[in-house]
Design an enzyme around this catalytic site. Structure first.
Site, PDB file in Angstrom:
ATOM      1  CD  GLU A 148      -3.202  -0.528   0.160  1.00 28.04           C
ATOM      2  OE1 GLU A 148      -3.165   0.750  -0.421  1.00 28.04           O
ATOM      3  OE2 GLU A 148      -3.770  -1.617  -0.432  1.00 28.04           O
TER       4      GLU A 148
ATOM      5  CB  SER B 185     -44.741 -37.147  35.741  1.00 30.03           C
ATOM      6  OG  SER B 185     -45.892 -37.870  35.018  1.00 30.03           O
TER       7      SER B 185
END
Length: 778
Positions: A107, A479
């Protein structure tokens, strides 16, 4: 020469740095007087139009990056992130040299030498723009920072000139390292990711110091075109750009030929989405809602870190257990057929587009990969997933869908070219046909002492269904509600040794004027103790017991455990679980039995910190136990604990003790009428956990399915992790209970005051119990 010096001095006024003057003088000398005059005219125009409209500069001098909300387990594992920008701010000194070298090589190789602008490159770019087409970049790192913070991406002369001015202002205000730090934390790198630290996590699931040269070079290649050069979207272009970065590093002497060759040939494993260390989407969403309610939109940008009470290993064990056991249930009930179908064009490119479109409607779910069939026979299936790799399924991998591969298979269930199927891969890389389950499940585990969450899984797949079944699903408990009725009965003088008659019972109040006749899943067995009845989940005994203590008393008693009385009917069906509870509510209720009789308040968040680690809020330590927190008598909790241990030793939950190889487990199965819901709630030591399975639109899970086959396996697989390395937990009897005739009883109910037997005269063994009556004094 004097004319050029005058131009230099004039142009240097806004940017009084020595390096700027040096660069400018060198460039203008190369241009000559005429060129310098042209530049002077151009720059004067720039100054007149650009300088008055420059934006405020404090955005870079007082940099405050948008950092997302992150959610962690108590032991620091990332489990969720929320915000438009994925970013981890990393100081420049913590960024590894290999990544800085890779980025600057491609860059801006002269970054530490120039004064912010490469004049020759800028002039070339301006000429190209004025003569048609903006094909020259020439942007330095500093100019890219100016663009990222202040400017749009429009390609105009004015924007480029403004970028130049801003670049010099940045260079005059910040050091080179500060500028590079801004760039490497702010730059967009695809996949909603900003900054290289976040990109390392997104694409490689690594921290910056863990990056290899090959990985660093690939990340450094993304800024040129984040949408098209990121490896998740286009690995071919990303690879080509990576090789260009490596060649540039070699040219600049940053790496050796050997390093170049090794990095260029290193295979990279690319992640296609942000990876988390714990599977806890439902937890993360719950935290997000809480934080948004408190901080609104700032929650997503201020870098808040939320530490939950979850344990990473236990959370992942819970997630894996839910997924594994839901899929096991689904496998038991057969293959339903492909999820969808698409006509595949003959042209390769058009076919690829068609596959992408249909798979976008059928996203993969963790290890359940969606794919389109491209070749099929009873012995081989080839399919294309979204990743583009071909899946090949054969042998045992075809067994689950064998009928769907036959020529005479039903049309809607047949697998053919163009069918959308699911495939999963085992540890050896072998593929099998699977399917997305229709059933859902939930799991939650709490610390029974302080109510802190240890694990929570709100459903099978958050991306498919965001409804959190743990906190929001009101279901019939079956239950699993019975222990609370038994607990109420202990306060009325009953004991685990009380004899009850498990015989047919006919009561008024059934449908269409018929009597109501509750049934057991395993028939009738005559007289038995309450301990045996609970262990074997005898429905008729539970009804008789509720009848004896009254439904109104029991419903009021349920509130001690945190249940909502309005959600439970004041009739005998309550003891069979005809009311409504949530899994979280059930976990809190069973915690009362686990901790000796105290109510706990579930809590999820332990602390909140800001982006710098400063603590904004921290949960206070749990308060000391006081009488007002007590839900039930410690004697009641002890006796119920002994009965619930019996359920897991010899009753409907016996598979738990057998498979885990320990006998300090306690809990209760639950199966509703027609097996619409399956439950298991239980605990060991300070770990209380509840698992549930069912359909969102209630329907039967199958005639041979029970809480023990549906929910108990989820609980067992989680407890294997949660209890690993922990010694057995034993309970000492509290004052006020005695072991009488083989079982526990409150002291005040010893002798004639306790309930010895109920309804045994209806038993076929009446003569035996007549004798028992004489022994007990009638």
């Amino acid at each position: 020469m004097s004319f050029i010096s005058t131009v230099v001095n004039f142009l240097a006024l806004p940017f009084a740095t020595a390096s700027y003057r040096k660069d400018l003088r060198r460039t203008l000398l190369a241009l000559g007087a005429d060129g310098a005059l042209a530049v002077l005219v151009l720059i004067i125009a720039m100054l007149l139009t650009v300088l008055p409209s420059l934006p405020s500069f404090d955005v870079v001098t007082d940099y405050r990056p948008k950092i997302p909300l992150r959610v962690y387990t108590a032991d620091g594992a990332l489990l969720g992130e929320f915000g438009d920008e994925h970013r981890d701010f990393t100081p420049i000194k913590e960024i590894p040299p290999v990544l800085k070298d890779a980025l600057l090589s491609i860059e801006d190789s002269r970054f530490y030498e120039h004064s912010g602008v490469d004049y020759r490159g800028v002039l070339r770019a301006l000429v190209a723009d004025l003569t048609g087409g903006f094909r020259q970049g020439a942007s330095t790192i500093t100019m890219q920072v100016a663009r990222a913070f202040f400017l749009s991406q429009e390609k105009t002369v004015r924007r480029k000139l403004t970028e130049v001015v801003l670049a010099y202002r940045i260079e005059s205000a910040l050091s080179k390292d500060q500028i590079l730090e801004l760039y490497m934390n702010q730059i967009y790198l695809g996949q909603r990711t900003h900054g290289f630290a976040a990109a390392a996590r997104t694409y490689f699931n690594k921290r910056l110091p863990e990056l290899t040269l090959a990985e660093a070079a690939m990340l450094a290649g993304i800024p040129q075109n984040p949408a098209k050069r990121n490896p998740a979207v286009n690995p071919v272009r990303a690879k080509a750009r990576q090789e260009l970065v490596l060649k540039r590093m070699l040219q600049l002497g940053k790496i050796t030929q050997a390093q170049y060759a090794e990095a260029a040939n290193q295979p990279l494993k690319i992640s296609r989405s942000l990876q988390f260390e714990a599977h806890a989407d439902y937890v993360a969403e719950l935290v997000r809602q809480q934080l948004y309610a408190q901080y609104k939109g700032d929650a997503y940008t201020q870098g808040l870190n939320v530490y939950t009470t979850l344990d990473k290993a236990e959370q992942n064990a819970a997630y894996d257990s839910v997924r594994r056991n839901v899929l096991a249930y689904d496998q038991r009930h057969g293959y339903r057929g492909p999820e969808g179908f698409v006509d595949l064009p003959s042209d390769a490119d058009e076919q690829e587009d068609a596959i992408d479109r249909i798979l976008a409607k059928h996203p993969s779910s963790d290890n359940l990969i969606s794919a389109v069939v491209t070749e099929v026979s009873p012995k081989l299936v080839r399919a294309e997933p979204a990743s583009g790799d071909t899946i090949e399924i054969k042998g045992e991998g075809l067994r689950f869908a064998a009928r769907a591969l036959q020529p005479n298979a039903k049309v809607d269930a047949k697998i053919r070219v163009g069918s959308v199927i699911r495939a999963s891969q085992d540890g050896k890389g072998r593929w099998s046909i699977s399917q997305m389950p229709e059933v859902d499940a939930a799991f939650v585990a709490l610390n029974a002492e302080d109510g802190s969450y240890r694990a929570m899984v709100g459903g099978f797949d958050f991306s498919r269904n965001q409804f959190n079944h743990v906190t929001n699903a009101w279901r019939q408990p079956g239950s699993s509600i019975k222990p609370f009725v038994y607990s109420a009965a202990l306060e009325k003088g009953f004991s685990p040794a009380t004899l009850m008659n498990d015989a047919p019972l006919s009561l008024p109040g059934g449908e269409n004027g018929q009597p109501w006749e509750p049934k057991n899943d395993d028939g009738f067995d005559g007289a038995m103790t309450l301990r045996q009845a609970l262990a074997r989940s005898k429905n008729v005994v539970a009804v008789r017991l509720l009848q004896a203590i009254s439904p109104n008393y029991a419903r009021d008693y349920l509130q001690r455990f945190g249940f909502d009385a309005a959600k439970h009917p004041a009739n005998l069906t309550m003891t069979l679980g005809s009311g409504s509870v949530t899994p979280l509510q059930m976990a809190g209720a069973y915690a009362v039995f686990a901790n000796g009789g105290y109510r706990v308040t579930p809590r999820l968040v332990q602390k909140i910190t800001d982006a710098r680690g400063n603590v904004l809020w921290e949960a206070p330590p749990p308060p000391a136990r006081e009488d007002e927190q007590r839900a039930i008598d410690p004697r009641n909790a002890f006796i119920m604990d002994s009965m619930l241990r019996e359920v897991v030793r010899s009753g409907t939950g016996a598979a738990a003790s057998q498979r885990l190889g320990r006998y300090d487990l306690a809990g209760k199965t639950g199966t509703t009428s027609n097996a619409v819901d399956g439950w298991f709630a239980g605990y060991s030591g300070n770990v209380v956990a509840v698992s549930w399975m069912g359909h969102d639109q209630p329907k039967s899970l199958g005639g041979r399915e029970f809480g023990a086959t549906l929910a108990l396996p989820i609980w067992i697989d989680y407890m294997r992790q949660a209890l690993s390395g922990k010694p057995p937990n034993e309970r000492k009897p509290p004052p006020g209970v005695s072991f009488v005739d083989g079982d526990w009883l409150y002291d005040e109910f010893k002798g004639d005051e306790g309930v010895k037997a109920l309804d045994v005269e209806e038993s076929p063994l009446k003569s035996i119990f007549d004798t028992l009556k004489k022994v007990f004094g009638g």
